[in-house]
Design a protein around this motif. Structure first.
Motif, PDB file in Angstrom:
ATOM      1  N   GLU A  83       0.839  -1.198   0.000  1.00 21.80           N
ATOM      2  CA  GLU A  83       0.000   0.000   0.000  1.00 21.80           C
ATOM      3  C   GLU A  83       0.880   1.256   0.000  1.00 21.80           C
ATOM      4  N   THR A  84       1.944   1.232   0.815  1.00 21.62           N
ATOM      5  CA  THR A  84       2.859   2.375   0.884  1.00 21.62           C
ATOM      6  C   THR A  84       3.445   2.678  -0.483  1.00 21.62           C
ATOM      7  N   GLY A  96      10.060  15.164  -0.237  1.00 18.05           N
ATOM      8  CA  GLY A  96       9.646  14.205   0.787  1.00 18.05           C
ATOM      9  C   GLY A  96       8.400  14.547   1.579  1.00 18.05           C
ATOM     10  N   TYR A  97       8.405  15.706   2.240  1.00 21.41           N
ATOM     11  CA  TYR A  97       7.287  16.026   3.121  1.00 21.41           C
ATOM     12  C   TYR A  97       5.991  16.233   2.337  1.00 21.41           C
ATOM     13  N   LEU A 111       4.348  12.927   1.727  1.00 21.66           N
ATOM     14  CA  LEU A 111       3.606  12.475   2.908  1.00 21.66           C
ATOM     15  C   LEU A 111       2.196  13.067   2.945  1.00 21.66           C
ATOM     16  N   ARG A 154      -0.971   7.189   6.835  1.00 20.05           N
ATOM     17  CA  ARG A 154      -0.103   8.249   7.347  1.00 20.05           C
ATOM     18  C   ARG A 154       1.285   7.671   7.512  1.00 20.05           C
ATOM     19  N   LEU A 155       2.158   8.004   6.576  1.00 25.01           N
ATOM     20  CA  LEU A 155       3.508   7.448   6.589  1.00 25.01           C
ATOM     21  C   LEU A 155       4.390   8.238   7.546  1.00 25.01           C
ATOM     22  N   ALA A 156       5.242   7.515   8.281  1.00 26.03           N
ATOM     23  CA  ALA A 156       6.210   8.184   9.146  1.00 26.03           C
ATOM     24  C   ALA A 156       7.486   8.438   8.333  1.00 26.03           C
ATOM     25  N   ALA A 157       8.319   9.368   8.823  1.00 25.03           N
ATOM     26  CA  ALA A 157       9.491   9.821   8.062  1.00 25.03           C
ATOM     27  C   ALA A 157      10.415   8.673   7.650  1.00 25.03           C
ATOM     28  N   GLY A 158      10.743   7.782   8.595  1.00 22.00           N
ATOM     29  CA  GLY A 158      11.672   6.686   8.303  1.00 22.00           C
ATOM     30  C   GLY A 158      11.112   5.722   7.278  1.00 22.00           C
ATOM     31  N   THR A 159       9.817   5.472   7.371  1.00 22.64           N
ATOM     32  CA  THR A 159       9.159   4.567   6.426  1.00 22.64           C
ATOM     33  C   THR A 159       9.180   5.162   5.024  1.00 22.64           C
ATOM     34  N   LEU A 160       8.843   6.454   4.919  1.00 25.90           N
ATOM     35  CA  LEU A 160       8.855   7.090   3.599  1.00 25.90           C
ATOM     36  C   LEU A 160      10.265   7.095   3.016  1.00 25.90           C
ATOM     37  N   TYR A 161      11.271   7.455   3.835  1.00 25.47           N
ATOM     38  CA  TYR A 161      12.618   7.530   3.279  1.00 25.47           C
ATOM     39  C   TYR A 161      13.085   6.172   2.777  1.00 25.47           C
ATOM     40  N   GLY A 162      12.782   5.120   3.553  1.00 22.14           N
ATOM     41  CA  GLY A 162      13.137   3.759   3.129  1.00 22.14           C
ATOM     42  C   GLY A 162      12.467   3.403   1.806  1.00 22.14           C
TER      43      GLY A 162
END
Lengths: 112, 217
Positions: A11-12, A26-27, A30, A42-50
């Motif tokens: 899904e991400t 990035g932001y 999100l 709602r993606l968290a920062a670490g998850t999005l960057y990965g």
């Protein structure tokens, strides 16, 4: 069926690719994903960057030159579009199959 | 204040850093040891990530994304992997990972780095031990007297002994301790690799379970 090894997308990954049809940093990604999913994802920062790092490695997204030296701009690539479309078709066929199967059962549809 | 501590689990490290913060010790930097500064006690949310960056601009992009999301970078370096963040906004998420898959990814990146260090050090020590011209031998460790090459040094007495001993001891210590240090490094890196791989598997399984039960929050 000979299926692409990237499928099915999580899904991400699906939402990140979908949001990048319009290039963004990035932001902004999100916020876009949250809006597209009606606040469900709602993606968290670490998850999005990965996710961005992996998608870039798989050449599904790429960096686009921008003015802000602190925020890189990402956009979807041709390969990214192809894979997103394949996953879209996979899900649509899943829905079609489900509809056909359950509708054939007619009045039982609601009980299922 | 400096503290030396080893963690094989990122969650335990985060918990410890938060406990230190509530005792009034704010993390300042991490370079072999943890450096803390005395500050007022606070209930901080501290989270860690693991990323090695190929360029400064990528590192900056990464830090800015976290900053935009309400996480301030408090310790860590571009090429060292470990990155420490403190939550600065109450509306920010409770964790820097919103699913188990990305948390598993962090352990995978860490395990990969330790595995490559382990392999490098193992190959390096094997070369040193097998290459007789370098002369690294385990027998210097088990029998330290043999690490002194001066003929009949151990049968000398008085000034003659001390003179020979002092001249040769730096070289002898090197012969004795370099295999020990190498051995410790190889074992430690091996333990890190296994520990992180186990954590990686734990979170990966958790993620598979969540997918199968349709609950990926």
């Amino acid at each position: 069926m000979n299926r692409d090894t990237n499928l099915p997308l999580t899904e991400t990954t699906y939402y990140v690719l979908l949001s990048l049809f319009e290039a963004a940093h990035g932001y902004a990604i999100l916020q876009k994903v949250e809006a597209l999913s009606d606040g469900q994802v709602r993606l968290a920062a670490g998850t999005l960057y990965g996710a961005l790092e992996n998608l870039e490695k798989q050449k599904m997204i790429c960096q686009i030159p921008g003015d802000d030296p602190r925020r890189k701009i990402y956009g979807i690539t041709e390969k990214g579009r192809t894979i997103l479309t394949l996953d879209y078709e996979r899900m649509r066929s899943l829905i079609n199959t489900t509809d056909k199967y359950l509708l054939k059962a007619g009045d039982q549809y609601e009980e299922v | 204040m400096k503290k030396c501590k080893l963690f094989f689990n990122f969650e335990k490290e985060e918990k410890w850093l938060q406990d230190m913060a509530s005792d009034g010790w704010r993390l300042q930097s991490v370079m072999f040891t943890y450096t803390f500064k005395k500050s007022k006690p606070e209930s901080a949310v501290i989270r860690t990530d693991f990323h090695v960056f190929s360029s400064r601009s990528r590192y900056l992009d990464y830090l800015t994304l976290f900053e935009d999301c309400g996480w301030k970078h408090i310790a860590g370096y571009k090429s060292c992997g470990m990155q420490y963040f403190i939550r600065t906004r109450d509306d920010a998420s409770e964790d820097i990972f919103s699913d188990a898959a990305s948390k598993a990814g962090k352990y995978k990146r860490a395990a990969d780095m330790w595995l490559s260090l382990f392999a490098t050090y193992l190959a390096f020590s094997a070369t040193l031990f097998l290459n007789s011209s370098v002369g690294m031998r385990w027998s210097y460790v088990t029998n330290p007297r043999s690490a002194f090459f001066t003929p009949d040094i151990w049968s000398r007495t008085g000034a003659a002994f001390w003179k020979a001993f002092l001249i040769e001891s730096p070289f002898a210590f090197f012969r004795i301790f370099s295999p020990v240090i190498l051995f410790i490094c190889v074992v430690l890196f091996g333990i890190f690799t296994v520990a992180f791989l186990l954590q990686y598997r734990k979170y990966k399984n958790k993620w598979t379970e969540q997918i199968n039960t349709g609950n990926n929050s």
